[in-house]
Design a protein around this motif. Structure first.
Motif, PDB file in Angstrom:
ATOM      1  N   UNK A 136      10.118  38.025   0.197  1.00 52.94           N
ATOM      2  CA  UNK A 136      11.181  37.828   1.168  1.00 52.94           C
ATOM      3  C   UNK A 136      11.662  36.392   1.262  1.00 52.94           C
ATOM      4  N   UNK A 137      12.929  36.253   1.632  1.00 52.00           N
ATOM      5  CA  UNK A 137      13.549  34.956   1.886  1.00 52.00           C
ATOM      6  C   UNK A 137      14.126  34.982   3.294  1.00 52.00           C
ATOM      7  N   UNK A 138      13.892  33.908   4.033  1.00 46.63           N
ATOM      8  CA  UNK A 138      14.423  33.819   5.389  1.00 46.63           C
ATOM      9  C   UNK A 138      14.978  32.441   5.674  1.00 46.63           C
ATOM     10  N   UNK A 139      15.861  32.368   6.641  1.00 48.28           N
ATOM     11  CA  UNK A 139      16.513  31.121   7.033  1.00 48.28           C
ATOM     12  C   UNK A 139      15.793  30.534   8.237  1.00 48.28           C
ATOM     13  N   UNK A 140      15.140  29.376   8.043  1.00 47.93           N
ATOM     14  CA  UNK A 140      14.421  28.731   9.134  1.00 47.93           C
ATOM     15  C   UNK A 140      15.423  28.237  10.170  1.00 47.93           C
ATOM     16  N   UNK A 141      15.181  28.595  11.416  1.00 47.54           N
ATOM     17  CA  UNK A 141      16.096  28.231  12.485  1.00 47.54           C
ATOM     18  C   UNK A 141      15.986  26.740  12.821  1.00 47.54           C
ATOM     19  N   UNK A 142      17.124  26.161  13.147  1.00 43.87           N
ATOM     20  CA  UNK A 142      17.180  24.731  13.408  1.00 43.87           C
ATOM     21  C   UNK A 142      16.256  24.355  14.564  1.00 43.87           C
ATOM     22  N   UNK A 143      15.494  23.295  14.346  1.00 45.57           N
ATOM     23  CA  UNK A 143      14.621  22.773  15.391  1.00 45.57           C
ATOM     24  C   UNK A 143      13.283  23.462  15.505  1.00 45.57           C
ATOM     25  N   UNK A 144      12.982  24.392  14.579  1.00 47.20           N
ATOM     26  CA  UNK A 144      11.726  25.139  14.638  1.00 47.20           C
ATOM     27  C   UNK A 144      10.802  24.674  13.525  1.00 47.20           C
ATOM     28  N   UNK A 145       9.571  24.359  13.874  1.00 46.18           N
ATOM     29  CA  UNK A 145       8.546  24.017  12.889  1.00 46.18           C
ATOM     30  C   UNK A 145       7.214  24.548  13.388  1.00 46.18           C
ATOM     31  N   UNK A 146       6.603  25.415  12.606  1.00 44.81           N
ATOM     32  CA  UNK A 146       5.313  25.985  12.994  1.00 44.81           C
ATOM     33  C   UNK A 146       4.318  25.846  11.855  1.00 44.81           C
ATOM     34  N   UNK A 147       3.063  25.630  12.199  1.00 43.71           N
ATOM     35  CA  UNK A 147       2.005  25.536  11.199  1.00 43.71           C
ATOM     36  C   UNK A 147       0.663  25.575  11.891  1.00 43.71           C
ATOM     37  N   UNK A 148      -0.329  26.118  11.216  1.00 46.56           N
ATOM     38  CA  UNK A 148      -1.685  26.118  11.747  1.00 46.56           C
ATOM     39  C   UNK A 148      -2.245  24.730  11.944  1.00 46.56           C
ATOM     40  N   UNK A 149      -1.664  23.726  11.270  1.00 44.45           N
ATOM     41  CA  UNK A 149      -2.114  22.347  11.423  1.00 44.45           C
ATOM     42  C   UNK A 149      -1.610  21.715  12.717  1.00 44.45           C
TER      43      UNK A 149
END
Length: 338
Positions: A148-161
């Motif tokens: 799958x390919x998706x468009x990351x929404x502006x201002x969003x950043x997520x990570x387990x770190x």
């Protein structure tokens, strides 16, 4: 489709000739048709400027049909949810099938129909694919791989770190139902319980979270290994500790009953429609309130917090107020759940 009744997949359907074209036309194109679906070697797609998320996953669940879904629905949900957890709107999917010789055409068509329905709900288009037929006994029915390919929404950043001390730990609903459903569907234990998989596409759920705040540090779907495994992975990535409140963890009564009989821990049973969210405490109540309005998140709850103590560990405060270490995940609890 009536013309598929009684028919099975043969090796000729994977040989690339007339039968292959018929299989694709009668089963896959019949359900996946859209302007971007290609019969060329690759789909040509329009993309906006910005970051994209890109993921792939394989699905070999046994049995391939279960209360609440089948391998087709699961394959769409799994990849859509992986994109969604990165804050990415799912746009396009490809799917590759490996089908065992003799697999019933009606079952294959039902799988494709479930994929069509779930993709439509998620707002994602299936644009490319591949079909292979394996000899009898080389594959257990059907395996599916989706990318799958998706468009990351502006201002969003997520990570387990990115988990931080002081974050609240939220789950989007009751846990452990998918793993429990698959266990019961195999009929190895002779237990009769009313349990249905939570399998669901969760982009809408993530949109609900982001409508409250984009200040979300971690979003993960608790699939293989369940919530407990996800929490240990995040604790290790972020070098933080996690403290859970056992009373706050939502578990369906029927799942509790099965776990009690078999000595299983619901935190380590797979989910296929549940998110684990780490967000600053000041936003947690608003996130949960919004989630409880959602189709797949009415039992959302704050179940714990991130701490500086015991980095890499998950501690559970029990119903009587005692603290105990959640045993680290190990071994294979339920093989073939996704």
């Amino acid at each position: 489709m009536d013309n598929l009744k009684g028919k099975t997949v043969s090796l000729a359907h994977g040989a690339g000739g007339k039968q292959t074209s018929e299989l694709i036309d009668q089963v896959f194109k019949a359900h996946f048709a859209n302007p971007e679906l290609t019969s060329d070697d690759a789909a040509v797609l329009k993309m906006k400027e910005g970051k994209i998320a890109f993921t792939t996953d394989g699905f070999i669940v046994s049995p391939s049909e279960f209360p609440g879904g089948n391998i087709g629905k699961l394959s769409i949900c799994g990849t859509v949810n992986d994109l969604s957890c990165m804050g990415a709107k799912p746009l396009y999917l490809s799917c590759a099938f490996v089908i065992e010789e003799g697999f019933p055409m009606e079952k294959l068509e039902a799988i494709a129909a479930a994929m069509e329905k779930t993709a439509n709900e998620a707002g994602v288009k299936i644009v490319a694919g591949d079909t292979k037929v394996a000899g009898k006994g080389q594959v257990d029915g059907v395996f599916i791989t989706t990318t799958g390919i998706g468009e990351i929404q502006e201002g969003v950043e997520t990570s387990g770190f990115m988990a931080k001390p002081g974050d609240a730990v939220i789950v989007s609903g009751d846990i452990g139902r998918h793993g429990c459903t698959i266990l019961l569907a195999r009929e190895d234990f002779g237990i009769d319980a009313d349990v249905t998989s939570d399998c669901a596409p969760l982009w809408g759920t993530v949109q609900d979270i982001l409508s409250v705040t984009k200040d979300v540090h971690v979003i993960r779907d608790a699939t293989r290994g369940g919530v407990g495994t996800v929490l240990y992975e995040i604790a290790e990535q972020s070098k933080t500790g996690i403290r859970l409140n056992a009373e706050a963890i939502p578990v369906q009564d029927s799942v509790k009953g099965v776990c009690g009989m078999l000595g299983l821990e619901p935190l380590y049973l797979a989910c296929e429609g549940r998110l684990v969210i780490f967000a600053p405490k000041e936003n947690a109540e608003a996130i949960v309130a919004k989630l409880r309005e959602g189709k797949y998140s009415s039992e959302a709850a704050i179940i714990g917090e991130v701490t500086e103590e015991m980095p890499g560990r998950v501690v559970v405060t029990t119903e009587i107020g005692a603290e105990t270490l959640l045993p680290p995940p190990g071994g294979e609890l339920l093989p073939r759940i996704c």
